[in-house]
Enzyme design. Sequence first.
Site, short mmCIF file in Angstrom:
data_model
loop_
_atom_site.label_atom_id
_atom_site.label_comp_id
_atom_site.label_asym_id
_atom_site.label_seq_id
_atom_site.Cartn_x
_atom_site.Cartn_y
_atom_site.Cartn_z
N ARG A 174 -0.38 55.53 49.47
CA ARG A 174 -1.13 54.59 48.61
C ARG A 174 -1.59 53.24 49.47
O ARG A 174 -1.77 52.27 48.81
CB ARG A 174 -0.47 54.24 47.36
CG ARG A 174 -0.22 55.46 46.47
CD ARG A 174 -1.41 56.06 46.07
NE ARG A 174 -1.02 57.39 45.32
CZ ARG A 174 -0.96 58.46 45.90
NH1 ARG A 174 -1.26 58.91 47.01
NH2 ARG A 174 -0.69 59.37 45.03
N SER A 225 -1.66 54.90 37.28
CA SER A 225 -0.17 54.62 37.70
C SER A 225 0.11 53.29 37.93
O SER A 225 -0.45 52.62 38.67
CB SER A 225 0.31 55.45 38.83
OG SER A 225 0.19 56.66 38.72
N GLU A 295 2.02 49.97 42.03
CA GLU A 295 0.87 50.76 42.67
C GLU A 295 -0.30 49.90 42.24
O GLU A 295 -1.19 49.65 42.97
CB GLU A 295 1.08 51.87 42.43
CG GLU A 295 -0.35 52.99 42.94
CD GLU A 295 -0.26 54.08 42.81
OE1 GLU A 295 -1.06 54.73 42.24
OE2 GLU A 295 1.08 55.00 42.86
#
Length: 302
Positions: A174, A225, A295
Amino acid sequence: MVEAVKELQELNIGKVKINEPLAHHTTIKIGGPADILIEPSSVENLQKVMEVIRNHHLNWRAIGRGSNLLVSDKGIEGVVLKLGNGIDSLEINGTEITVGGGHSLVSLSTLISKKGLSGLEFASGIPGSVGGAVYMNAGAHGSDISRVLTKAHILFLDGSMEWLSNDELEFSYRTSILQNKRPGIVVEAVFQLEAGERNSIVAQMQKNKDYRKETQPWNFPCAGSIFRNPLPNYAGKLIEVAGLKGFSIGGAKISEMHGNFIVNAGNATAGDVLALIQHVKDTIYNLYQIKMETEVEIIGRK
């Protein structure tokens, strides 16, 4: 700022909005005003905007479809660049595709699946733009952008444009170099896909979409998320086992479908979401001595 606004409006570079609520531009429907919100109508006009930003020493931030973002209730200082129409070109050359940074990732994956191209099935339910997906190395179902991206065309604040290879983008979980080391805007991305059997690709895409509908609360405003998975553990499972599903602060609530999603259950503020994030962090650390990292990207005035 007034001079910059006048200059931007005179350039006829696309939509220019003043004090635009970013709640209208994020998937969680939260966010205070941007001093200036611009939707450039082409890459060339985006370059002109960057020149004004540079000349007036303005803060700036690029967004796509507003997923994976939590914007402060006080909004964002300076210029927010929203990439969409006009920066969403698509060229298909065999198994290689070149696509604009403002293109919807979902619509891209759907379109190419129907042409029998495999490699982006994992992206069928990721509600962001191509540029945002490259920026954060978006992924799902065991794959991510780094597996299929060859290179990306990046516009930097100094006005230069440069093609960065997959290696030069320094992808990890990510993360990419664009987040910290070399802030820039993805104007184009090149993906190397594989020829496959159209019906099986479309079927896999549908399976991924169905899984998302069954396990994630996209019927509520949310940002995706919230936490990175603290591997080998999974954030959603840790939150569920801790008994936090359904826990709420103000209008923000941990989804009862998936522990790693916070939904806007009704007039939630960024402050509500941040308080809920902190509560999760404290709870998980006290129970398991695991530090949870977000995130979702948290941006804007403090």
